[in-house]
Design a protein around this motif. Structure first.
Motif, PDB file in Angstrom:
ATOM      1  N   TYR A  22       0.855  -1.184   0.000  1.00  0.00           N
ATOM      2  CA  TYR A  22       0.000   0.000   0.000  1.00  0.00           C
ATOM      3  C   TYR A  22       0.888   1.230   0.000  1.00  0.00           C
ATOM      4  CZ  TYR A  22      -3.669   3.272   1.224  1.00  0.00           C
ATOM      5  OH  TYR A  22      -4.553   4.324   1.194  1.00  0.00           O
ATOM      6  N   LYS A  23       0.922   1.942  -1.126  1.00  0.00           N
ATOM      7  CA  LYS A  23       1.840   3.074  -1.281  1.00  0.00           C
ATOM      8  C   LYS A  23       1.327   4.368  -0.659  1.00  0.00           C
ATOM      9  CE  LYS A  23       4.774   0.716  -3.664  1.00  0.00           C
ATOM     10  NZ  LYS A  23       5.959   0.225  -3.051  1.00  0.00           N
ATOM     11  N   GLY A  24       0.035   4.437  -0.358  1.00  0.00           N
ATOM     12  CA  GLY A  24      -0.527   5.650   0.226  1.00  0.00           C
ATOM     13  C   GLY A  24      -0.185   5.791   1.694  1.00  0.00           C
ATOM     14  N   LYS A  25      -0.750   6.818   2.306  1.00  0.00           N
ATOM     15  CA  LYS A  25      -0.576   7.025   3.747  1.00  0.00           C
ATOM     16  C   LYS A  25      -1.855   6.531   4.420  1.00  0.00           C
ATOM     17  CE  LYS A  25       0.608  10.441   7.183  1.00  0.00           C
ATOM     18  NZ  LYS A  25       0.924  11.845   7.432  1.00  0.00           N
ATOM     19  N   PRO A  26      -1.797   5.391   5.101  1.00  0.00           N
ATOM     20  CA  PRO A  26      -3.012   4.839   5.701  1.00  0.00           C
ATOM     21  C   PRO A  26      -3.564   5.760   6.789  1.00  0.00           C
ATOM     22  CG  PRO A  26      -1.126   3.392   6.070  1.00  0.00           C
ATOM     23  CD  PRO A  26      -0.634   4.583   5.352  1.00  0.00           C
ATOM     24  N   LEU A  27      -4.873   5.832   6.833  1.00  0.00           N
ATOM     25  CA  LEU A  27      -5.531   6.590   7.883  1.00  0.00           C
ATOM     26  C   LEU A  27      -5.820   5.718   9.097  1.00  0.00           C
ATOM     27  CD1 LEU A  27      -8.103   8.560   5.712  1.00  0.00           C
ATOM     28  CD2 LEU A  27      -5.915   9.361   6.597  1.00  0.00           C
ATOM     29  N   LEU A  28      -5.939   4.408   8.850  1.00  0.00           N
ATOM     30  CA  LEU A  28      -6.334   3.498   9.914  1.00  0.00           C
ATOM     31  C   LEU A  28      -5.866   2.096   9.577  1.00  0.00           C
ATOM     32  CD1 LEU A  28      -8.182   3.024  12.449  1.00  0.00           C
ATOM     33  CD2 LEU A  28     -10.027   2.595  10.821  1.00  0.00           C
ATOM     34  N   GLY A  29      -5.468   1.353  10.570  1.00  0.00           N
ATOM     35  CA  GLY A  29      -5.127  -0.061  10.411  1.00  0.00           C
ATOM     36  C   GLY A  29      -5.951  -0.877  11.387  1.00  0.00           C
ATOM     37  N   ILE A  30      -6.542  -1.949  10.899  1.00  0.00           N
ATOM     38  CA  ILE A  30      -7.359  -2.809  11.754  1.00  0.00           C
ATOM     39  C   ILE A  30      -6.860  -4.235  11.600  1.00  0.00           C
ATOM     40  CG2 ILE A  30      -9.669  -3.675  12.246  1.00  0.00           C
ATOM     41  CD1 ILE A  30     -10.780  -1.197  10.847  1.00  0.00           C
ATOM     42  N   ILE A  31      -6.587  -4.876  12.705  1.00  0.00           N
ATOM     43  CA  ILE A  31      -6.213  -6.287  12.696  1.00  0.00           C
ATOM     44  C   ILE A  31      -7.407  -7.053  13.240  1.00  0.00           C
ATOM     45  CG2 ILE A  31      -4.638  -8.042  13.586  1.00  0.00           C
ATOM     46  CD1 ILE A  31      -2.573  -5.738  13.886  1.00  0.00           C
ATOM     47  N   LEU A  32      -7.975  -7.900  12.385  1.00  0.00           N
ATOM     48  CA  LEU A  32      -9.170  -8.644  12.773  1.00  0.00           C
ATOM     49  C   LEU A  32      -8.812 -10.066  13.156  1.00  0.00           C
ATOM     50  CD1 LEU A  32     -11.518  -7.406   9.938  1.00  0.00           C
ATOM     51  CD2 LEU A  32     -11.431  -6.609  12.305  1.00  0.00           C
ATOM     52  N   GLY A  33      -9.384 -10.519  14.240  1.00  0.00           N
ATOM     53  CA  GLY A  33      -9.152 -11.880  14.700  1.00  0.00           C
ATOM     54  C   GLY A  33     -10.109 -12.856  14.059  1.00  0.00           C
ATOM     55  N   SER A  34      -9.969 -14.078  14.459  1.00  0.00           N
ATOM     56  CA  SER A  34     -10.798 -15.160  13.946  1.00  0.00           C
ATOM     57  C   SER A  34     -12.277 -14.844  14.152  1.00  0.00           C
ATOM     58  CB  SER A  34     -10.437 -16.457  14.685  1.00  0.00           C
ATOM     59  OG  SER A  34     -11.243 -17.501  14.243  1.00  0.00           O
ATOM     60  N   GLY A  35     -13.043 -14.992  13.087  1.00  0.00           N
ATOM     61  CA  GLY A  35     -14.480 -14.771  13.167  1.00  0.00           C
ATOM     62  C   GLY A  35     -14.918 -13.344  12.918  1.00  0.00           C
ATOM     63  N   LEU A  36     -13.980 -12.418  12.761  1.00  0.00           N
ATOM     64  CA  LEU A  36     -14.341 -11.017  12.545  1.00  0.00           C
ATOM     65  C   LEU A  36     -14.077 -10.546  11.118  1.00  0.00           C
ATOM     66  CD1 LEU A  36     -13.015  -9.501  15.883  1.00  0.00           C
ATOM     67  CD2 LEU A  36     -15.383 -10.013  15.273  1.00  0.00           C
ATOM     68  N   GLY A  37     -13.657 -11.448  10.254  1.00  0.00           N
ATOM     69  CA  GLY A  37     -13.326 -11.083   8.880  1.00  0.00           C
ATOM     70  C   GLY A  37     -14.468 -10.435   8.130  1.00  0.00           C
ATOM     71  N   HIS A  38     -15.714 -10.769   8.497  1.00  0.00           N
ATOM     72  CA  HIS A  38     -16.871 -10.182   7.809  1.00  0.00           C
ATOM     73  C   HIS A  38     -16.923  -8.669   8.004  1.00  0.00           C
ATOM     74  CE1 HIS A  38     -18.343 -10.682  11.914  1.00  0.00           C
ATOM     75  NE2 HIS A  38     -19.211  -9.717  11.641  1.00  0.00           N
ATOM     76  N   PHE A  39     -16.307  -8.173   9.052  1.00  0.00           N
ATOM     77  CA  PHE A  39     -16.266  -6.728   9.300  1.00  0.00           C
ATOM     78  C   PHE A  39     -15.610  -6.000   8.132  1.00  0.00           C
ATOM     79  CE2 PHE A  39     -14.033  -2.968  10.910  1.00  0.00           C
ATOM     80  CZ  PHE A  39     -15.095  -2.258  11.460  1.00  0.00           C
ATOM     81  N   ALA A  40     -14.600  -6.605   7.536  1.00  0.00           N
ATOM     82  CA  ALA A  40     -13.856  -5.981   6.444  1.00  0.00           C
ATOM     83  C   ALA A  40     -14.729  -5.710   5.228  1.00  0.00           C
ATOM     84  CB  ALA A  40     -12.665  -6.846   6.057  1.00  0.00           C
ATOM     85  N   THR A  41     -15.803  -6.442   5.065  1.00  0.00           N
ATOM     86  CA  THR A  41     -16.682  -6.207   3.910  1.00  0.00           C
ATOM     87  C   THR A  41     -17.407  -4.879   4.031  1.00  0.00           C
ATOM     88  OG1 THR A  41     -18.562  -7.370   4.917  1.00  0.00           O
ATOM     89  CG2 THR A  41     -17.031  -8.685   3.568  1.00  0.00           C
TER      90      THR A  41
END
Length: 64
Positions: A22-41
């Motif tokens: 990711y070449k841009g400047k991220p505004l936010l980083g989220i690390i999702l645990g098991s079972g939370l992947g649907h949040f990314a959608t």
């Protein structure tokens, strides 16, 4: 090398890896645990990196 230097080196390697994807400047980083992947959608303009791809990060210990 002491633990602090090792931790810094691992964090730097992880940051460089993320920057290579990711070449841009991220505004936010989220690390999702098991079972939370649907949040990314619900995130707009997301860049997804599988946990195990990042160098220096420990392997996941939970199936999910």
């Amino acid at each position: 090398m002491n633990d602090a230097n090792d931790l810094y080196a691992r964090a730097l390697a992880a940051a460089n890896f993320i920057h290579s994807i990711y070449k841009g400047k991220p505004l936010l980083g989220i690390i999702l645990g098991s079972g939370l992947g649907h949040f990314a959608t619900h995130v707009e303009h997301a860049t997804t990196i599988e946990y195990g791809e990042n160098p220096g990060w420990p392997l996941a210990m939970v199936d999910g």
